[in-house]
Design an enzyme around this catalytic site. Structure first.
Site, PDB file in Angstrom:
ATOM      1  CD  GLU A  12     -11.088 -12.224 -18.523  1.00 16.60           C
ATOM      2  OE1 GLU A  12     -10.486 -13.035 -19.254  1.00 16.60           O
ATOM      3  OE2 GLU A  12     -10.530 -11.569 -17.596  1.00 16.60           O
TER       4      GLU A  12
ATOM      5  CE  LYS B 115      -7.111 -13.064 -20.846  1.00 18.75           C
ATOM      6  NZ  LYS B 115      -7.664 -13.467 -19.528  1.00 18.75           N
TER       7      LYS B 115
ATOM      8  CB  CYS C 124      -8.003  -9.905 -18.061  1.00 15.43           C
ATOM      9  SG  CYS C 124      -7.770 -10.154 -16.275  1.00 15.43           S
TER      10      CYS C 124
END
Length: 511
Positions: A80, A180, A213
């Site tokens: 990321e 995300k 993440c």
């Protein structure tokens, strides 16, 4: 009244979800990248300046694709924020963003058709990398999308900014993108209107899921992809800041993969100055990983991984756990009493001195602790509805090394809001109680242990972290008599943390 010991707790039939894999496998790669960063006072304000910056990182990506290709990799995952770094606001990130068409609507190979969309220079280079390397490529980048003011969620500047993963196949075709869902103080980006469950197919190993993440700590989309969509392989770009003693990257990501019996390919940033390091290829058979907080060097990990064909329930025969306990009477002293639906401790456990119980902050939460004061013993501690138990035997002990059993059952509200139930055996940073729960990376005490608790959630991630950030798997783990347990014996390195990290997803919003 039902009375049982840890031995009787474990000598029943245990039902676990275990992976089944085929004979064939494939080679995968993840790259822990020391992204070239701009100083905050030198962030470019033009598209050309942003492209010059990103080219420095794209050139490194190209080198790693070539190196992975020589080792036969079929897929590579980059971290990321790997192209532009971090520490942006909404204005400063804009020159780095590109429009990304929906692969479910448009079939597009940027390397073969570079002029179809304007402002997609990064997509072009990533596509050609995948094509020239003959491998699937997963990267993270910033996306922009124009919106109309009639859209009630359209930002004032008339565009959405998304933290987006892109996936290219071995021909260079854009086959998937994921926005995300769980942002971590990323003020430059917007949260999508709806959560996405993105799955892409490969020619060599079937279906893969993808998320980013902070997503891994929540049910949507991470757990949902596995439980509701049957995904057994996950690609996972991350910029993970390690938080000891419970949430270092290699520690939790390996525990997540172990809990579900999946392949998890985690690519992290390598910036020890921000506590960012720790990448791995976590599979049911092995888990090669990289963690280095002392060096500035990036790392390409390449490993052979199994193709998981199904996740099946398996019953462990009584002998599977009996052998682990044979001859170890210290596991025997924990006697539990079930009375009126409530568990209480009787027998040897009544010797615990309530004065030994103390509270301390760990991971920003108020844990209840009890110290390990003997070379072997049995302890328990409770918080709300969760009672944690440990049976242990120490060797290679060093004077002054303090360990404690901690428990927390409540809503975590710092750097995110989510409900945890945790049983944790931790090494304290010093010899006093007020150091328990602090960050520790070295240990010399070898400890055999059984750790268990009466969890209310079924989502429990078993962690074992040892000296110099070495990770282990439990010898055995599972459910028995409404308790989740794990046992570990014969470690070659000193214990830092042994934890059953439970996530009660249903209580994230309300308690």
């Amino acid at each position: 009244m039902e009375v049982f010991t840890l031995r009787s707790l474990l000598l029943g039939w245990q039902c676990l979800v275990l992976p089944v894999w085929g004979l064939d496998g494939y080679t995968a790669a993840v790259y822990e990248h020391a992204a070239v960063l701009n100083p905050p006072w030198k962030i470019p304000s033009t598209r050309q300046g942003a492209l010059r910056h990103m080219k420095k990182n794209l050139d490194i990506y190209q080198e790693q694709v070539f190196a992975a290709s020589k080792q036969g990799a079929k897929i590579i995952v980059f971290p990321e924020d790997g192209l532009q770094g971090f520490q942006f606001n909404r204005t400063s990130i804009f020159p780095y963003l590109e429009p990304i068409p929906d692969p479910n609507v448009v079939h597009w190979n940027p390397c073969l058709h570079p002029t179809v969309y304007n402002g997609t220079e990064v997509l072009l280079q990533l596509s050609c990398m995948a094509r020239n390397g003959n491998m699937y490529l997963v990267a993270n980048m910033g996306e922009r999308q124009t919106c109309e003011q009639s859209d009630p969620k359209c930002p004032p500047d008339g565009r959405y900014h998304f933290n987006t993963n892109v996936v290219f196949d071995a021909e260079g075709t854009l086959i998937a993108k994921y926005r995300k869902w769980n942002l971590y103080f990323e003020h430059a980006y917007d949260t999508p209107k709806t959560v996405q469950h993105v799955i892409f197919n490969t020619s060599f190993a079937g279906r893969f899921g993808i998320f980013t993440c902070f997503d891994i700590l929540f049910y949507e989309p991470a757990v949902s992809l596995i439980e509701n969509y049957g995904v057994k392989q996950i690609v996972f770009p991350t910029a993970w800041m390690n938080q000891l003693p419970l949430l270092s990257a290699v520690q939790f990501h390996q525990a997540f993969a172990t809990a579900f019996g999946i392949n998890l390919f985690a690519a992290n940033q390598h910036h020890p100055e921000y506590n960012m390091t720790g990448s791995g290829i976590y599979t049911p058979l092995d888990f090669p990983y990289y963690y280095n907080s002392e060096s500035s060097e990036s790392k390409l990990l390449v490993a052979k991984v199994p193709i998981i064909t199904s996740l099946q329930n398996h019953s462990l025969q009584p002998e599977a756990t009996a052998a682990l306990l044979e001859g170890d009477n210290y596991f025997e002293a924990f006697v539990l009493q079930k009375k009126g639906g409530k568990q209480e401790q009787i027998g040897p456990m009544e010797r615990n001195d309530p004065g030994d119980i103390f509270h301390n902050i760990m991971m920003y939460d108020n844990y209840t602790f009890i110290p390990l004061t003997d070379l072997k013993g049995n302890l328990h501690i409770c918080s709300n509805t969760l009672c944690c138990h440990v049976a242990y035997k120490r060797s290679n002990c060093t004077d002054g090394n303090l360990y404690a059993l901690g428990v927390y059952d409540g809503l975590h509200t710092m750097h995110g809001t989510y409900y945890t139930q945790v049983c944790a055996l931790v090494k304290c940073a010093g010899s006093s109680y007020d150091t328990c729960g602090q960050s520790v990376t070295t240990a010399s005490d070898i400890i055999d242990f059984g750790l268990w608790g009466n969890f209310s959630t079924t989502h429990i991630y078993p962690e074992i972290l040892a000296d110099k950030m070495k990770i282990y798997r439990a010898d055995t783990r599972g459910w028995a008599n409404s308790n989740y347990y794990m046992i570990k014996k014969g470690m070659s390195a000193g214990l830092i943390t042994a934890a059953l990290y439970g996530r009660w997803y249903e209580k994230d919003c309300c308690c």
